[in-house]
Design a protein around this motif. Structure first.
Motif, PDB file in Angstrom:
ATOM      1  N   ILE A 183      25.706   9.870  36.743  1.00  0.00           N
ATOM      2  CA  ILE A 183      25.121   9.895  38.080  1.00  0.00           C
ATOM      3  C   ILE A 183      25.876  10.883  38.959  1.00  0.00           C
ATOM      4  O   ILE A 183      27.106  10.820  39.077  1.00  0.00           O
ATOM      5  N   ALA A 184      25.146  11.809  39.566  1.00  0.00           N
ATOM      6  CA  ALA A 184      25.715  12.684  40.593  1.00  0.00           C
ATOM      7  C   ALA A 184      25.521  11.996  41.939  1.00  0.00           C
ATOM      8  O   ALA A 184      24.497  11.337  42.165  1.00  0.00           O
ATOM      9  N   TYR A 185      26.478  12.153  42.826  1.00  0.00           N
ATOM     10  CA  TYR A 185      26.478  11.347  44.049  1.00  0.00           C
ATOM     11  C   TYR A 185      26.996  12.215  45.202  1.00  0.00           C
ATOM     12  O   TYR A 185      28.016  12.904  45.064  1.00  0.00           O
ATOM     13  N   VAL A 186      26.279  12.183  46.326  1.00  0.00           N
ATOM     14  CA  VAL A 186      26.684  12.962  47.502  1.00  0.00           C
ATOM     15  C   VAL A 186      26.603  12.081  48.741  1.00  0.00           C
ATOM     16  O   VAL A 186      25.624  11.354  48.930  1.00  0.00           O
ATOM     17  N   ARG A 187      27.631  12.175  49.584  1.00  0.00           N
ATOM     18  CA  ARG A 187      27.624  11.452  50.860  1.00  0.00           C
ATOM     19  C   ARG A 187      27.820  12.449  51.999  1.00  0.00           C
ATOM     20  O   ARG A 187      28.757  13.259  51.972  1.00  0.00           O
ATOM     21  N   PHE A 188      26.963  12.374  52.993  1.00  0.00           N
ATOM     22  CA  PHE A 188      27.056  13.216  54.180  1.00  0.00           C
ATOM     23  C   PHE A 188      27.636  12.379  55.323  1.00  0.00           C
ATOM     24  O   PHE A 188      26.969  11.493  55.847  1.00  0.00           O
ATOM     25  N   HIS A 189      28.872  12.688  55.697  1.00  0.00           N
ATOM     26  CA  HIS A 189      29.557  11.925  56.743  1.00  0.00           C
ATOM     27  C   HIS A 189      29.400  12.536  58.135  1.00  0.00           C
ATOM     28  O   HIS A 189      29.833  11.942  59.125  1.00  0.00           O
ATOM     29  N   GLY A 190      28.803  13.714  58.220  1.00  0.00           N
ATOM     30  CA  GLY A 190      28.776  14.424  59.491  1.00  0.00           C
ATOM     31  C   GLY A 190      30.012  15.307  59.615  1.00  0.00           C
ATOM     32  O   GLY A 190      30.973  15.171  58.851  1.00  0.00           O
ATOM     33  N   ARG A 191      29.983  16.200  60.601  1.00  0.00           N
ATOM     34  CA  ARG A 191      31.087  17.141  60.778  1.00  0.00           C
ATOM     35  C   ARG A 191      31.714  17.021  62.163  1.00  0.00           C
ATOM     36  O   ARG A 191      32.064  18.013  62.803  1.00  0.00           O
ATOM     37  N   ASN A 192      31.857  15.772  62.603  1.00  0.00           N
ATOM     38  CA  ASN A 192      32.431  15.533  63.930  1.00  0.00           C
ATOM     39  C   ASN A 192      33.949  15.662  63.855  1.00  0.00           C
ATOM     40  O   ASN A 192      34.684  14.672  63.809  1.00  0.00           O
ATOM     41  N   ARG A 193      34.399  16.877  63.840  1.00  0.00           N
ATOM     42  CA  ARG A 193      35.824  17.181  63.676  1.00  0.00           C
ATOM     43  C   ARG A 193      36.672  16.560  64.777  1.00  0.00           C
ATOM     44  O   ARG A 193      37.755  16.031  64.543  1.00  0.00           O
ATOM     45  N   GLU A 194      36.161  16.617  66.009  1.00  0.00           N
ATOM     46  CA  GLU A 194      36.917  16.134  67.168  1.00  0.00           C
ATOM     47  C   GLU A 194      37.223  14.638  67.076  1.00  0.00           C
ATOM     48  O   GLU A 194      38.297  14.183  67.471  1.00  0.00           O
ATOM     49  N   LYS A 195      36.272  13.866  66.535  1.00  0.00           N
ATOM     50  CA  LYS A 195      36.424  12.409  66.501  1.00  0.00           C
ATOM     51  C   LYS A 195      36.845  11.880  65.129  1.00  0.00           C
ATOM     52  O   LYS A 195      36.959  10.665  64.961  1.00  0.00           O
ATOM     53  N   TRP A 196      37.078  12.757  64.163  1.00  0.00           N
ATOM     54  CA  TRP A 196      37.340  12.277  62.810  1.00  0.00           C
ATOM     55  C   TRP A 196      38.596  11.427  62.736  1.00  0.00           C
ATOM     56  O   TRP A 196      38.617  10.339  62.159  1.00  0.00           O
ATOM     57  N   TRP A 197      39.670  11.917  63.319  1.00  0.00           N
ATOM     58  CA  TRP A 197      40.935  11.182  63.258  1.00  0.00           C
ATOM     59  C   TRP A 197      41.203  10.375  64.530  1.00  0.00           C
ATOM     60  O   TRP A 197      41.902   9.362  64.488  1.00  0.00           O
ATOM     61  N   GLN A 198      40.655  10.801  65.643  1.00  0.00           N
ATOM     62  CA  GLN A 198      40.935  10.127  66.916  1.00  0.00           C
ATOM     63  C   GLN A 198      39.638   9.604  67.526  1.00  0.00           C
ATOM     64  O   GLN A 198      38.808  10.380  67.997  1.00  0.00           O
TER      65      GLN A 198
END
Length: 260
Positions: A183-198
């Motif tokens: 099974i190939a598997y892909v997840r799109f988390h978004g690219r919200n760089r500003e809020k990723w860690w904080q």
């Protein structure tokens, strides 16, 4: 193509109005969802080991051929205390989905602190053994796991590699397309760089609307995955206020146009 597109989760109150009609009862949300997409990734199973009745009820709400991917309980991937017993409970709960032909795989999402050490590879081997014949896909957060040596190890273990789209940080998994299992598997988390860690709320990390141009970057990659795997599953995790629903439609349309 054997590409199924859906979202990470379906039961969000903030989808009311954006996705679900306000008058639609909550117990009909999944049935409504299944008229649009043929697969869904269950995430509530990360917070608690599901019971048979709950998953039986979900299986009854969707049509034949619908597939669920099920995220592994956090005790297995994050706490890692008594995992063999937890895996046994977890797999027993999957019985209704398996019996109905509505189970695709278990998603093992490990934290960023799970490094590419020999000890952790040995843990993966034990987890693979404890899950028996069930299809499993591994999502790493640390870039340390990106190497041909690791991919070869995963192929030996028959563990799928979860491809991801997320903000481009040097220590995170880059947007690569790799197949290491059936099974190939892909997840799109978004690219919200500003809020990723904080962020103050967990959903802030996944508050992101993809452009067609961003999704087009994945069209040739997904076609490559589809050529190499027997089944390709793609899930949108930018779930805030139903954005994942719209993104799944976008990508589906782009893939269909690419096939014309």
């Amino acid at each position: 193509m054997t590409v199924l597109i859906g979202t990470s989760g379906f039961s969000y109150k903030d989808w009311v109005g954006a996705v679900y009609p306000p008058e639609l009862p909550r117990h009909e949300w999944l049935t409504f969802y299944s008229r649009e997409f043929p697969t869904c990734e269950l995430n509530f199973t990360y917070y608690r080991i599901p019971d048979v009745d709950t998953l039986k009820g979900l299986a009854e709400k969707v049509p034949p051929g619908f597939l669920f991917s099920v995220k592994a309980y956090q005790g297995i991937t994050h706490e890692r205390e008594e995992p063999q017993q937890q895996i046994q409970q977890f797999t027993e709960a999957l019985t209704p989905l398996i019996d109905e032909g509505k189970f695709s795989c278990v998603l093992l999402q490990f934290p960023h602190s799970f490094h590419a050490s020999r000890a952790n590879l040995d843990y993966l081997k034990r987890v693979r053994e404890w899950f028996g014949d069930l299809a499993c896909v591994v999502e790493f957060r640390s870039r340390e796991w990106v190497s041909e040596r690791i991919f070869a190890e995963l192929r030996t273990l028959n563990l799928g590699f979860c491809c991801v789209d997320q903000p481009h940080f040097s220590d995170l998994i880059p947007p690569i397309a790799v197949v290491t299992g059936p099974i190939a598997y892909v997840r799109f988390h978004g690219r919200n760089r500003e809020k990723w860690w904080q962020h103050e709320e967990a959903w802030e990390r996944y508050d992101y609307a993809y452009s067609d141009e961003e999704l087009m970057e994945w069209v040739p990659k997904i076609r490559q995955l589809d050529a190499e795997a027997s089944l390709t599953l793609v899930y949108m995790n930018n779930h805030w206020r139903g954005q994942a629903f719209g993104t799944a439609r976008q990508l589906r349309s782009l893939l269909e146009k690419a096939e014309q």
